[in-house]
Design a protein around this motif. Sequence first.
Motif, PDB file in Angstrom:
ATOM      1  N   LYS A   1      -4.232   2.483   3.677  1.00  0.00           N
ATOM      2  CA  LYS A   1      -4.126   3.586   2.723  1.00  0.00           C
ATOM      3  C   LYS A   1      -4.575   4.896   3.353  1.00  0.00           C
ATOM      4  O   LYS A   1      -3.957   5.945   3.164  1.00  0.00           O
ATOM      5  CB  LYS A   1      -4.973   3.276   1.487  1.00  0.00           C
ATOM      6  N   ARG A   2      -5.681   4.845   4.113  1.00  0.00           N
ATOM      7  CA  ARG A   2      -6.183   6.049   4.768  1.00  0.00           C
ATOM      8  C   ARG A   2      -5.168   6.559   5.791  1.00  0.00           C
ATOM      9  O   ARG A   2      -4.937   7.762   5.919  1.00  0.00           O
ATOM     10  CB  ARG A   2      -7.512   5.742   5.454  1.00  0.00           C
ATOM     11  N   MET A   3      -4.544   5.661   6.516  1.00  0.00           N
ATOM     12  CA  MET A   3      -3.559   6.040   7.512  1.00  0.00           C
ATOM     13  C   MET A   3      -2.335   6.683   6.868  1.00  0.00           C
ATOM     14  O   MET A   3      -1.846   7.722   7.311  1.00  0.00           O
ATOM     15  CB  MET A   3      -3.147   4.806   8.321  1.00  0.00           C
ATOM     16  N   ILE A   4      -1.839   6.075   5.755  1.00  0.00           N
ATOM     17  CA  ILE A   4      -0.655   6.630   5.079  1.00  0.00           C
ATOM     18  C   ILE A   4      -0.962   8.013   4.522  1.00  0.00           C
ATOM     19  O   ILE A   4      -0.128   8.931   4.590  1.00  0.00           O
ATOM     20  CB  ILE A   4      -0.190   5.670   3.964  1.00  0.00           C
ATOM     21  N   ARG A   5      -2.158   8.190   3.992  1.00  0.00           N
ATOM     22  CA  ARG A   5      -2.537   9.502   3.463  1.00  0.00           C
ATOM     23  C   ARG A   5      -2.552  10.536   4.588  1.00  0.00           C
ATOM     24  O   ARG A   5      -2.096  11.670   4.411  1.00  0.00           O
ATOM     25  CB  ARG A   5      -3.918   9.424   2.810  1.00  0.00           C
ATOM     26  N   GLN A   6      -3.058  10.142   5.758  1.00  0.00           N
ATOM     27  CA  GLN A   6      -3.106  11.064   6.891  1.00  0.00           C
ATOM     28  C   GLN A   6      -1.699  11.424   7.366  1.00  0.00           C
ATOM     29  O   GLN A   6      -1.410  12.587   7.665  1.00  0.00           O
ATOM     30  CB  GLN A   6      -3.903  10.428   8.035  1.00  0.00           C
ATOM     31  N   VAL A   7      -0.822  10.423   7.435  1.00  0.00           N
ATOM     32  CA  VAL A   7       0.557  10.684   7.842  1.00  0.00           C
ATOM     33  C   VAL A   7       1.226  11.639   6.867  1.00  0.00           C
ATOM     34  O   VAL A   7       1.939  12.565   7.253  1.00  0.00           O
ATOM     35  CB  VAL A   7       1.356   9.372   7.941  1.00  0.00           C
ATOM     36  N   ASP A   8       0.996  11.432   5.572  1.00  0.00           N
ATOM     37  CA  ASP A   8       1.606  12.279   4.548  1.00  0.00           C
ATOM     38  C   ASP A   8       1.157  13.732   4.700  1.00  0.00           C
ATOM     39  O   ASP A   8       1.915  14.664   4.427  1.00  0.00           O
ATOM     40  CB  ASP A   8       1.228  11.743   3.162  1.00  0.00           C
TER      41      ASP A   8
ATOM     42  N   TRP B   1       7.998   5.398   5.021  1.00  0.00           N
ATOM     43  CA  TRP B   1       8.240   4.001   5.355  1.00  0.00           C
ATOM     44  C   TRP B   1       8.910   3.868   6.722  1.00  0.00           C
ATOM     45  O   TRP B   1       8.621   2.956   7.495  1.00  0.00           O
ATOM     46  CB  TRP B   1       9.087   3.336   4.285  1.00  0.00           C
ATOM     47  N   ARG B   2       9.788   4.819   7.047  1.00  0.00           N
ATOM     48  CA  ARG B   2      10.455   4.790   8.343  1.00  0.00           C
ATOM     49  C   ARG B   2       9.424   4.972   9.461  1.00  0.00           C
ATOM     50  O   ARG B   2       9.497   4.338  10.498  1.00  0.00           O
ATOM     51  CB  ARG B   2      11.512   5.887   8.400  1.00  0.00           C
ATOM     52  N   PHE B   3       8.468   5.865   9.229  1.00  0.00           N
ATOM     53  CA  PHE B   3       7.426   6.081  10.230  1.00  0.00           C
ATOM     54  C   PHE B   3       6.577   4.831  10.398  1.00  0.00           C
ATOM     55  O   PHE B   3       6.258   4.419  11.519  1.00  0.00           O
ATOM     56  CB  PHE B   3       6.533   7.261   9.818  1.00  0.00           C
ATOM     57  N   ILE B   4       6.218   4.206   9.288  1.00  0.00           N
ATOM     58  CA  ILE B   4       5.385   2.996   9.353  1.00  0.00           C
ATOM     59  C   ILE B   4       6.124   1.893  10.100  1.00  0.00           C
ATOM     60  O   ILE B   4       5.570   1.247  11.006  1.00  0.00           O
ATOM     61  CB  ILE B   4       5.010   2.522   7.936  1.00  0.00           C
ATOM     62  N   GLN B   5       7.361   1.667   9.751  1.00  0.00           N
ATOM     63  CA  GLN B   5       8.125   0.606  10.413  1.00  0.00           C
ATOM     64  C   GLN B   5       8.330   0.895  11.906  1.00  0.00           C
ATOM     65  O   GLN B   5       8.381  -0.022  12.716  1.00  0.00           O
ATOM     66  CB  GLN B   5       9.503   0.465   9.739  1.00  0.00           C
ATOM     67  N   GLY B   6       8.434   2.174  12.235  1.00  0.00           N
ATOM     68  CA  GLY B   6       8.677   2.528  13.628  1.00  0.00           C
ATOM     69  C   GLY B   6       7.442   2.470  14.504  1.00  0.00           C
ATOM     70  O   GLY B   6       7.561   2.415  15.727  1.00  0.00           O
TER      71      GLY B   6
ATOM     72  N   ILE C   1       0.840  -1.203   0.000  1.00  0.00           N
ATOM     73  CA  ILE C   1       0.000   0.000   0.000  1.00  0.00           C
ATOM     74  C   ILE C   1       0.873   1.249   0.000  1.00  0.00           C
ATOM     75  O   ILE C   1       0.561   2.247  -0.668  1.00  0.00           O
ATOM     76  CB  ILE C   1      -0.954  -0.002   1.206  1.00  0.00           C
ATOM     77  N   TRP C   2       1.969   1.203   0.725  1.00  0.00           N
ATOM     78  CA  TRP C   2       2.904   2.339   0.747  1.00  0.00           C
ATOM     79  C   TRP C   2       3.467   2.594  -0.645  1.00  0.00           C
ATOM     80  O   TRP C   2       3.497   3.737  -1.109  1.00  0.00           O
ATOM     81  CB  TRP C   2       4.020   2.037   1.746  1.00  0.00           C
ATOM     82  N   GLN C   3       3.907   1.544  -1.320  1.00  0.00           N
ATOM     83  CA  GLN C   3       4.464   1.706  -2.669  1.00  0.00           C
ATOM     84  C   GLN C   3       3.390   2.215  -3.635  1.00  0.00           C
ATOM     85  O   GLN C   3       3.647   3.120  -4.454  1.00  0.00           O
ATOM     86  CB  GLN C   3       5.021   0.362  -3.166  1.00  0.00           C
TER      87      GLN C   3
END
Length: 452
Positions: free
Chosen positions: A382-389, A363-368, A344-346
Amino acid sequence: MKKKWIVALGWLMGLVLLGVGSGAAQPVAATNSAWVADHAEVLSHKTVTQIDRLNDQTFKQLTGQPQLAVVTLQRLPKDEDDIHDYAVDLFTKMGVGHQGWDNGLLLTVAVKDRKYDLTVGYGLENVIPDGAKKKVVTKAVTKQLKAGQYDLAIRQMTANLGTYLVQRKGNILTPTQMAAKQAASKRRKQIIWTIVLIVLGLLACLGIYAWVQYARKQRVWRQFARDRVAAADFVQAYPLATAVSTAGIQKELELLDHLNSAPKQNTDYQVMLQVVYPVLTKELTTILQTNSVSLTNPISDYTLVLTQPAKATLFAVRTLDDLLDLLTPFAQAYAATETLYQEIWQQYCQENGVNADRQEHLWRFIQGHANYNEAVTAAQVKRMIRQVDKVMDDHGKVTITEGSKGSDWPTWWVVYSVASSQSNSSSSGSNDSFGGGFGGGSTGGGGFSGGW
């Protein structure tokens, strides 16, 4: 007594003239009297005459013959910022009131500091309590003070004091009554302190008893753990204990000597939980590497999911193969979730043209922070990654200002965002402060202070 009081007041006035009372030399106003020191030169002859009349006529008719002194200043001395403390010291130096009766009143007004104080002797505390402020400093008086009509305001305040004192003259204490009241107060304090000391003594005894019992419980637990981990029937019941090293067990037993904790019940399950299991989590990688076992996932995945099975189920396994059979479904789910996050990140980065540096930050944030042991859907990720971005700056720092709630979000993301928002909101709180100006002084009585 009055003559002595006049001499003290004259001495005080001399000090004020030298700069003690107002911070600069002030001429003595023509309206000064035995009861008034008008260093601010704001009082009229009419006001001074009224104060004299209160003392020489009205108060002479009351029990104990109370005394009222009035002092006006331009400003408090430079080393004084609390008018009540200053007034209490002044009251004591002047000796307002009759000896044994402690029935003096001192009204102090600093016009340029916009402050006033009424100091009350102990003998008049029942007559003019702290709550009498509104009776003396009425709304009309406050309005006059704000308008700079100091003469009128002080005349009204002293008139209010006279009226209030006459109305409540039955509450004036005689020296005998004051002595009885002080003795009763002292007895009450002694009784209270005696009770406090008894309660503190009992609490101390209970605390010592509890500490002794707890220390004993710890000793019993540590000895129980040492005995059971080496017992044949324990090893037979929990074969998993033989998979870990003796040195590792010994270190955990030594660690127990430094921990101030003990389980509610000393059981073999607790020995597994607090002694064997911590060693297993540390040594699982080595155990799987040094034994002939069939692995379907990387060893690191097994160590990461060791916490997932129920402890009772985990402790019941008989062999390493049984352990792997128990952990493999969790390891596969872990790997699948990690792969989902990565895919999903890619996909997100490709669809939104995210540059290389920001991709790495995401990706560093997700892994951490991601918990791959938690089942999630592709939409949630996907919703979470969009919010982080959205909330990530160019340096990869994420600042959450509003927590995300609801079942549509991964638990770890909800916890992270809410915790961050709470941290931000708590740091922006304000400290409110307030003050009243009420309270007694060294006179043993009461009084009140205020400003306008």
